[in-house]
Design a protein around this motif. Structure first.
Motif, mmCIF file in Angstrom:
data_model
loop_
_atom_site.group_PDB
_atom_site.id
_atom_site.type_symbol
_atom_site.label_atom_id
_atom_site.label_comp_id
_atom_site.label_asym_id
_atom_site.label_seq_id
_atom_site.Cartn_x
_atom_site.Cartn_y
_atom_site.Cartn_z
ATOM 1 N N MET A 1 0.823 -1.207 0.000
ATOM 2 C CA MET A 1 0.000 0.000 0.000
ATOM 3 C C MET A 1 0.865 1.270 0.000
ATOM 4 N N VAL A 2 1.958 1.266 0.791
ATOM 5 C CA VAL A 2 2.776 2.469 0.917
ATOM 6 C C VAL A 2 3.720 2.632 -0.271
ATOM 7 N N PHE A 3 4.547 1.598 -0.527
ATOM 8 C CA PHE A 3 5.630 1.762 -1.501
ATOM 9 C C PHE A 3 5.200 1.499 -2.946
ATOM 10 N N ALA A 4 4.132 0.744 -3.144
ATOM 11 C CA ALA A 4 3.684 0.460 -4.507
ATOM 12 C C ALA A 4 2.499 1.330 -4.911
ATOM 13 N N VAL A 5 1.502 1.461 -4.019
ATOM 14 C CA VAL A 5 0.270 2.166 -4.380
ATOM 15 C C VAL A 5 0.413 3.671 -4.187
ATOM 16 N N GLN A 6 0.839 4.078 -2.972
ATOM 17 C CA GLN A 6 0.876 5.516 -2.672
ATOM 18 C C GLN A 6 2.113 6.206 -3.241
ATOM 19 N N LEU A 7 3.296 5.632 -3.025
ATOM 20 C CA LEU A 7 4.531 6.272 -3.488
ATOM 21 C C LEU A 7 4.923 5.855 -4.900
ATOM 22 N N GLY A 8 4.534 4.645 -5.287
ATOM 23 C CA GLY A 8 4.860 4.156 -6.619
ATOM 24 C C GLY A 8 6.341 3.901 -6.852
ATOM 25 N N TRP A 9 7.080 3.630 -5.777
ATOM 26 C CA TRP A 9 8.519 3.407 -5.899
ATOM 27 C C TRP A 9 8.864 1.998 -6.366
ATOM 28 N N LEU A 10 8.071 1.026 -5.939
ATOM 29 C CA LEU A 10 8.405 -0.368 -6.193
ATOM 30 C C LEU A 10 7.214 -1.093 -6.814
ATOM 31 N N PRO A 11 7.474 -2.109 -7.628
ATOM 32 C CA PRO A 11 6.369 -2.926 -8.163
ATOM 33 C C PRO A 11 5.733 -3.752 -7.057
ATOM 34 N N SER A 12 4.444 -3.979 -7.171
ATOM 35 C CA SER A 12 3.705 -4.615 -6.074
ATOM 36 C C SER A 12 3.804 -6.135 -6.086
ATOM 37 N N THR A 13 3.749 -6.758 -7.248
ATOM 38 C CA THR A 13 3.713 -8.221 -7.305
ATOM 39 C C THR A 13 4.583 -8.737 -8.444
ATOM 40 N N GLY A 14 4.759 -10.051 -8.446
ATOM 41 C CA GLY A 14 5.504 -10.690 -9.525
ATOM 42 C C GLY A 14 6.988 -10.765 -9.232
ATOM 43 N N ARG A 15 7.704 -11.423 -10.143
ATOM 44 C CA ARG A 15 9.140 -11.634 -9.972
ATOM 45 C C ARG A 15 9.967 -10.685 -10.828
ATOM 46 N N GLY A 16 9.374 -10.089 -11.822
ATOM 47 C CA GLY A 16 10.096 -9.158 -12.668
ATOM 48 C C GLY A 16 10.937 -9.856 -13.722
ATOM 49 N N GLU A 17 11.833 -9.093 -14.313
ATOM 50 C CA GLU A 17 12.677 -9.612 -15.386
ATOM 51 C C GLU A 17 13.729 -10.570 -14.831
ATOM 52 N N THR A 18 13.965 -11.655 -15.537
ATOM 53 C CA THR A 18 14.949 -12.652 -15.106
ATOM 54 C C THR A 18 15.944 -12.921 -16.232
ATOM 55 N N VAL A 19 17.081 -13.495 -15.848
ATOM 56 C CA VAL A 19 18.065 -13.958 -16.826
ATOM 57 C C VAL A 19 18.324 -15.435 -16.565
ATOM 58 N N THR A 20 18.631 -16.166 -17.603
ATOM 59 C CA THR A 20 18.871 -17.602 -17.483
ATOM 60 C C THR A 20 20.370 -17.868 -17.365
ATOM 61 N N ILE A 21 20.758 -18.496 -16.263
ATOM 62 C CA ILE A 21 22.150 -18.862 -16.028
ATOM 63 C C ILE A 21 22.197 -20.345 -15.693
ATOM 64 N N LEU A 22 22.967 -21.106 -16.470
ATOM 65 C CA LEU A 22 23.076 -22.557 -16.284
ATOM 66 C C LEU A 22 21.702 -23.224 -16.310
ATOM 67 N N GLY A 23 20.840 -22.748 -17.185
ATOM 68 C CA GLY A 23 19.522 -23.342 -17.358
ATOM 69 C C GLY A 23 18.509 -22.963 -16.298
ATOM 70 N N THR A 24 18.847 -22.018 -15.415
ATOM 71 C CA THR A 24 17.946 -21.615 -14.335
ATOM 72 C C THR A 24 17.705 -20.116 -14.404
ATOM 73 N N ARG A 25 16.441 -19.722 -14.206
ATOM 74 C CA ARG A 25 16.083 -18.306 -14.260
ATOM 75 C C ARG A 25 16.326 -17.647 -12.902
ATOM 76 N N TRP A 26 17.026 -16.485 -12.934
ATOM 77 C CA TRP A 26 17.331 -15.740 -11.715
ATOM 78 C C TRP A 26 16.955 -14.274 -11.920
ATOM 79 N N SER A 27 16.441 -13.670 -10.868
ATOM 80 C CA SER A 27 16.126 -12.241 -10.929
ATOM 81 C C SER A 27 17.143 -11.395 -10.172
ATOM 82 N N PHE A 28 18.130 -12.051 -9.526
ATOM 83 C CA PHE A 28 19.192 -11.334 -8.830
ATOM 84 C C PHE A 28 19.966 -10.404 -9.766
#
Length: 323
Positions: free
Chosen positions: A152-179
């Motif tokens: 409610m604070v950081f996603a809805v009111q301030l809009g600083w961060l996305p509220s849900t989901g994992r976001g964009e990922t990259v595949t390393i050694l056949g595994t998806r990582w968002s780090f």
């Protein structure tokens, strides 16, 4: 060391067998998946055919025997819903849960250790009292409420961060990582913080208690009497000796973070193992439920072993071969 490892492995096998029986019987008792998986409009012949295809017509002991035999071959069953191996489904979701648990654990250590160290070295300061009051909040606030407030604070009111989901990922050694993507890290901040709050409070209190106890030891008083600098006394003589309880609890809490990330993953729609197990429970997908619980048991056993072995690195006085 070899005798200790052998004894622990034998204990681990016994624990896994006992837990497999408990888990299998417990999951068998929670309901009939046929009522959910098979259409109410199906006639009796179709229902019987589906029940036989799923292996639900066999006695419980026979179902358990088949499960145990396949488990020894690395097969933990096939999902009723997805019609895929349960182990494959869980392994596909495991990286998401692992990176969330790692982020929460490292965050707890990076924040909790310095704050606990400060609170232990200056117990009567205003900052120390504020830190300890904040740690009480970390223990007291329910995870689901904190997660909703963060959204409610950081996603809805301030809009600083996305509220849900994992976001964009990259595949390393056949595994998806968002780090490794900025979008993935942005999506990870709130769920990782939500998971880390309790652990930050725990690390703060453990560190503070360890510092207060260690500062009264004779070897610390002797180090001060020798004229060593406060920095050297703190980080050479005090810090190393308070790490054992912190490492123990943090290791066990890492397993708990993986096992009990269900609420956080559900609130933030994080596509990890916790989200999968909730969906599987809703449709009584028994193979996935059993496979998930067995993997969690194996994780806890492995983490316990790693923590015990870490003792000897931090403190040579700890004898792994002891009685």
């Amino acid at each position: 060391m070899s005798v200790y490892l052998l004894r622990r492995l034998i204990q681990a096998v016994g624990v896994v067998l006992a837990m497999s029986l408990i888990v299998f019987v417990g999951v068998f008792a929670i309901g009939d998946p046929v009522e959910i998986l098979i259409s109410p409009d199906a006639d009796q012949m179709e229902r019987e055919r589906a029940i036989k295809a799923l292996g639900l017509d066999l006695p419980l002991w026979q179902q358990y025997g088949i499960f145990l035999g396949k488990a020894l071959q690395g097969d933990l069953g096939r999902s009723f819903v997805f019609n895929e191996p349960a182990l494959t489904l869980i392994m596909q979701r495991m990286p998401a849960t692992l990176e969330l648990a790692l982020a929460a654990t490292f965050g707890a250590i990076l924040i909790g250790l310095p704050l606990g160290l400060y609170a232990g070295l200056r117990p009567n300061s205003v900052g120390s009292k504020a830190i300890m009051a904040g740690s009480i909040l970390g223990f007291s606030l329910p995870t689901f409420w904190v997660g909703l407030m963060l959204i409610m604070v950081f996603a809805v009111q301030l809009g600083w961060l996305p509220s849900t989901g994992r976001g964009e990922t990259v595949t390393i050694l056949g595994t998806r990582w968002s780090f490794f993507t900025m979008d993935g890290l942005a999506h990870m901040v709130m769920p990782a913080l939500n998971l880390a709050l309790f652990k930050i409070s725990l690390v703060i209190r453990l560190t503070r208690a360890g510092v207060r106890e260690t500062m009264l030891m004779d070897y610390v008083k002797f180090a001060r009497a020798k004229g060593l600098s406060p920095f050297r006394v703190t980080f050479v003589h005090v810090f190393k000796n308070i790490l054992i309880p912190v490492v123990t609890v943090t290791g066990l809490e890492f397993g708990s973070t993986i096992a009990f990330s269900v609420v956080t993953e559900s609130i933030f729609a994080w596509p990890g193992m916790g989200k999968l197990i909730i969906d599987s429970i809703n449709v009584l997908d028994r193979p996935v439920i059993v496979a998930y619980l067995m993997i969690i048991v194996l994780m806890f056993i492995t983490i316990n072993l790693i923590v015990d072995l870490t003792y000897s690195v931090l403190d040579p006085r700890v004898r792994l071969e002891g009685k």
